[in-house]
Motif scaffolding. Structure first.
Motif, PDB file in Angstrom:
ATOM      1  N   LYS A 255      -8.126  -4.047  -5.882  1.00  0.00           N
ATOM      2  CA  LYS A 255      -6.974  -4.810  -6.355  1.00  0.00           C
ATOM      3  C   LYS A 255      -6.111  -3.985  -7.298  1.00  0.00           C
ATOM      4  CE  LYS A 255      -8.814  -9.455  -5.755  1.00  0.00           C
ATOM      5  NZ  LYS A 255      -9.097 -10.748  -6.372  1.00  0.00           N
ATOM      6  N   SER A 256      -6.757  -3.231  -8.168  1.00  0.00           N
ATOM      7  CA  SER A 256      -6.019  -2.385  -9.101  1.00  0.00           C
ATOM      8  C   SER A 256      -5.232  -1.296  -8.372  1.00  0.00           C
ATOM      9  CB  SER A 256      -6.996  -1.759 -10.093  1.00  0.00           C
ATOM     10  OG  SER A 256      -6.352  -0.852 -10.928  1.00  0.00           O
ATOM     11  N   ALA A 257      -5.856  -0.682  -7.365  1.00  0.00           N
ATOM     12  CA  ALA A 257      -5.185   0.381  -6.600  1.00  0.00           C
ATOM     13  C   ALA A 257      -3.977  -0.164  -5.845  1.00  0.00           C
ATOM     14  CB  ALA A 257      -6.167   1.033  -5.635  1.00  0.00           C
ATOM     15  N   ALA A 258      -4.101  -1.342  -5.261  1.00  0.00           N
ATOM     16  CA  ALA A 258      -2.977  -1.930  -4.523  1.00  0.00           C
ATOM     17  C   ALA A 258      -1.824  -2.272  -5.458  1.00  0.00           C
ATOM     18  CB  ALA A 258      -3.432  -3.167  -3.767  1.00  0.00           C
ATOM     19  N   ALA A 259      -2.130  -2.890  -6.586  1.00  0.00           N
ATOM     20  CA  ALA A 259      -1.083  -3.246  -7.549  1.00  0.00           C
ATOM     21  C   ALA A 259      -0.389  -2.002  -8.082  1.00  0.00           C
ATOM     22  CB  ALA A 259      -1.677  -4.056  -8.697  1.00  0.00           C
ATOM     23  N   SER A 260      -1.168  -0.965  -8.360  1.00  0.00           N
ATOM     24  CA  SER A 260      -0.606   0.290  -8.850  1.00  0.00           C
ATOM     25  C   SER A 260       0.281   0.947  -7.790  1.00  0.00           C
ATOM     26  CB  SER A 260      -1.734   1.237  -9.257  1.00  0.00           C
ATOM     27  OG  SER A 260      -1.227   2.473  -9.659  1.00  0.00           O
ATOM     28  N   SER A 261      -0.154   0.902  -6.537  1.00  0.00           N
ATOM     29  CA  SER A 261       0.631   1.482  -5.451  1.00  0.00           C
ATOM     30  C   SER A 261       1.971   0.777  -5.287  1.00  0.00           C
ATOM     31  CB  SER A 261      -0.162   1.422  -4.144  1.00  0.00           C
ATOM     32  OG  SER A 261       0.621   1.897  -3.069  1.00  0.00           O
ATOM     33  N   LEU A 262       1.951  -0.556  -5.314  1.00  0.00           N
ATOM     34  CA  LEU A 262       3.200  -1.309  -5.193  1.00  0.00           C
ATOM     35  C   LEU A 262       4.137  -1.006  -6.359  1.00  0.00           C
ATOM     36  CD1 LEU A 262       1.868  -4.779  -3.985  1.00  0.00           C
ATOM     37  CD2 LEU A 262       3.105  -3.083  -2.624  1.00  0.00           C
ATOM     38  N   ASN A 263       3.568  -0.900  -7.549  1.00  0.00           N
ATOM     39  CA  ASN A 263       4.361  -0.588  -8.740  1.00  0.00           C
ATOM     40  C   ASN A 263       4.943   0.824  -8.660  1.00  0.00           C
ATOM     41  OD1 ASN A 263       5.435  -1.107 -11.343  1.00  0.00           O
ATOM     42  ND2 ASN A 263       3.793   0.124 -12.213  1.00  0.00           N
ATOM     43  N   ASP A 264       4.131   1.794  -8.242  1.00  0.00           N
ATOM     44  CA  ASP A 264       4.582   3.182  -8.151  1.00  0.00           C
ATOM     45  C   ASP A 264       5.706   3.350  -7.129  1.00  0.00           C
ATOM     46  OD1 ASP A 264       2.687   3.860 -10.019  1.00  0.00           O
ATOM     47  OD2 ASP A 264       1.291   4.768  -8.585  1.00  0.00           O
ATOM     48  N   GLN A 265       5.683   2.530  -6.082  1.00  0.00           N
ATOM     49  CA  GLN A 265       6.714   2.629  -5.048  1.00  0.00           C
ATOM     50  C   GLN A 265       7.951   1.813  -5.384  1.00  0.00           C
ATOM     51  OE1 GLN A 265       5.182   2.668  -0.931  1.00  0.00           O
ATOM     52  NE2 GLN A 265       3.189   2.369  -1.904  1.00  0.00           N
ATOM     53  N   GLY A 266       7.904   1.076  -6.490  1.00  0.00           N
ATOM     54  CA  GLY A 266       9.059   0.329  -6.951  1.00  0.00           C
ATOM     55  C   GLY A 266       9.359  -0.923  -6.141  1.00  0.00           C
ATOM     56  N   LEU A 267       8.364  -1.443  -5.437  1.00  0.00           N
ATOM     57  CA  LEU A 267       8.584  -2.643  -4.640  1.00  0.00           C
ATOM     58  C   LEU A 267       8.544  -3.865  -5.549  1.00  0.00           C
ATOM     59  CD1 LEU A 267       9.045  -3.795  -1.831  1.00  0.00           C
ATOM     60  CD2 LEU A 267       6.575  -3.942  -1.572  1.00  0.00           C
ATOM     61  N   GLN A 268       9.606  -4.634  -5.532  1.00  0.00           N
ATOM     62  CA  GLN A 268       9.722  -5.843  -6.349  1.00  0.00           C
ATOM     63  C   GLN A 268       9.304  -7.046  -5.507  1.00  0.00           C
ATOM     64  OE1 GLN A 268      10.891  -5.823  -9.633  1.00  0.00           O
ATOM     65  NE2 GLN A 268      10.908  -3.600  -9.512  1.00  0.00           N
ATOM     66  N   CYS A 269       8.085  -7.518  -5.664  1.00  0.00           N
ATOM     67  CA  CYS A 269       7.603  -8.691  -4.939  1.00  0.00           C
ATOM     68  C   CYS A 269       7.790  -9.923  -5.815  1.00  0.00           C
ATOM     69  CB  CYS A 269       6.114  -8.545  -4.614  1.00  0.00           C
ATOM     70  SG  CYS A 269       5.736  -7.142  -3.554  1.00  0.00           S
ATOM     71  N   THR A 270       8.254 -11.026  -5.194  1.00  0.00           N
ATOM     72  CA  THR A 270       8.341 -12.269  -5.969  1.00  0.00           C
ATOM     73  C   THR A 270       6.943 -12.820  -6.194  1.00  0.00           C
ATOM     74  OG1 THR A 270       8.734 -13.539  -3.958  1.00  0.00           O
ATOM     75  CG2 THR A 270      10.664 -12.840  -5.199  1.00  0.00           C
ATOM     76  N   THR A 271       6.070 -12.714  -5.185  1.00  0.00           N
ATOM     77  CA  THR A 271       4.651 -13.039  -5.339  1.00  0.00           C
ATOM     78  C   THR A 271       3.836 -12.003  -4.580  1.00  0.00           C
ATOM     79  OG1 THR A 271       4.625 -14.498  -3.418  1.00  0.00           O
ATOM     80  CG2 THR A 271       5.013 -15.536  -5.552  1.00  0.00           C
ATOM     81  N   THR A 272       2.675 -11.699  -5.114  1.00  0.00           N
ATOM     82  CA  THR A 272       1.782 -10.729  -4.488  1.00  0.00           C
ATOM     83  C   THR A 272       0.392 -11.333  -4.401  1.00  0.00           C
ATOM     84  OG1 THR A 272       3.025  -8.944  -5.534  1.00  0.00           O
ATOM     85  CG2 THR A 272       0.883  -8.376  -4.647  1.00  0.00           C
ATOM     86  N   ASN A 273      -0.252 -11.132  -3.259  1.00  0.00           N
ATOM     87  CA  ASN A 273      -1.632 -11.584  -3.087  1.00  0.00           C
ATOM     88  C   ASN A 273      -2.434 -10.404  -2.526  1.00  0.00           C
ATOM     89  OD1 ASN A 273      -3.929 -13.133  -2.927  1.00  0.00           O
ATOM     90  ND2 ASN A 273      -3.382 -14.032  -0.961  1.00  0.00           N
ATOM     91  N   ILE A 274      -3.481 -10.020  -3.237  1.00  0.00           N
ATOM     92  CA  ILE A 274      -4.323  -8.893  -2.827  1.00  0.00           C
ATOM     93  C   ILE A 274      -5.752  -9.409  -2.689  1.00  0.00           C
ATOM     94  CG2 ILE A 274      -5.168  -6.595  -3.430  1.00  0.00           C
ATOM     95  CD1 ILE A 274      -2.637  -6.431  -5.313  1.00  0.00           C
TER      96      ILE A 274
END
Length: 132
Positions: A57-76
């Motif tokens: 979960k931490s790796a996925a959240a970090s990856s989305l953040n590093d790529q600058g993707l703005q999600c309104t909601t995220t589910n991992i």
């Protein structure tokens, strides 16, 4: 000439908005795909099931953040049931990442305000590695 402009300009604007939408959705697809693969890989190299879920979960959240993707909601979600398999048995860790991307700013008629993008990836757990 004015009638042609009155018809042509909105149609051209809609065409440009559709191109922007396609690009935005494809970039989001690639980012969510990469996040799912990073989550599965990070989870598969851990030693325990709880560490695998947390790390994925931490790796996925970090990856989305590093790529600058703005999600309104995220589910991992990370399925690390393979850690319960006995030694010598091959198993897979599976990660699923779902992101709702906001596209309301494009103002395309009939288009919902968000697009849901989901990706799933798997990574093998070493059959003979120590598990706790």
């Amino acid at each position: 000439m004015a009638i042609e402009a009155a018809i042509g300009l909105p149609a051209f604007g809609l065409f440009v908005a559709m191109i922007i939408l396609g690009g935005r959705v494809e970039i989001a697809n690639q980012a969510v795909d990469a996040a799912a693969f990073e989550a599965a890989r990070a989870a598969s190299i851990e030693r325990t099931q709880s560490e695998a879920i947390s790390s994925g979960k931490s790796a996925a959240a970090s990856s989305l953040n590093d790529q600058g993707l703005q999600c309104t909601t995220t589910n991992i979600t990370v399925n690390a049931a393979a850690f319960n398999a006995p030694l010598g048995t091959t198993g897979q860790v599976t990660a699923t990442v779902t992101c709702k991307v906001d596209v309301a700013d494009l103002s395309i008629p009939g288009l919902p305000g968000t697009r849901t993008i989901t990706a799933t990836a798997s990574s093998p757990v070493d059959a003979y590695r120590e598990r706790r």
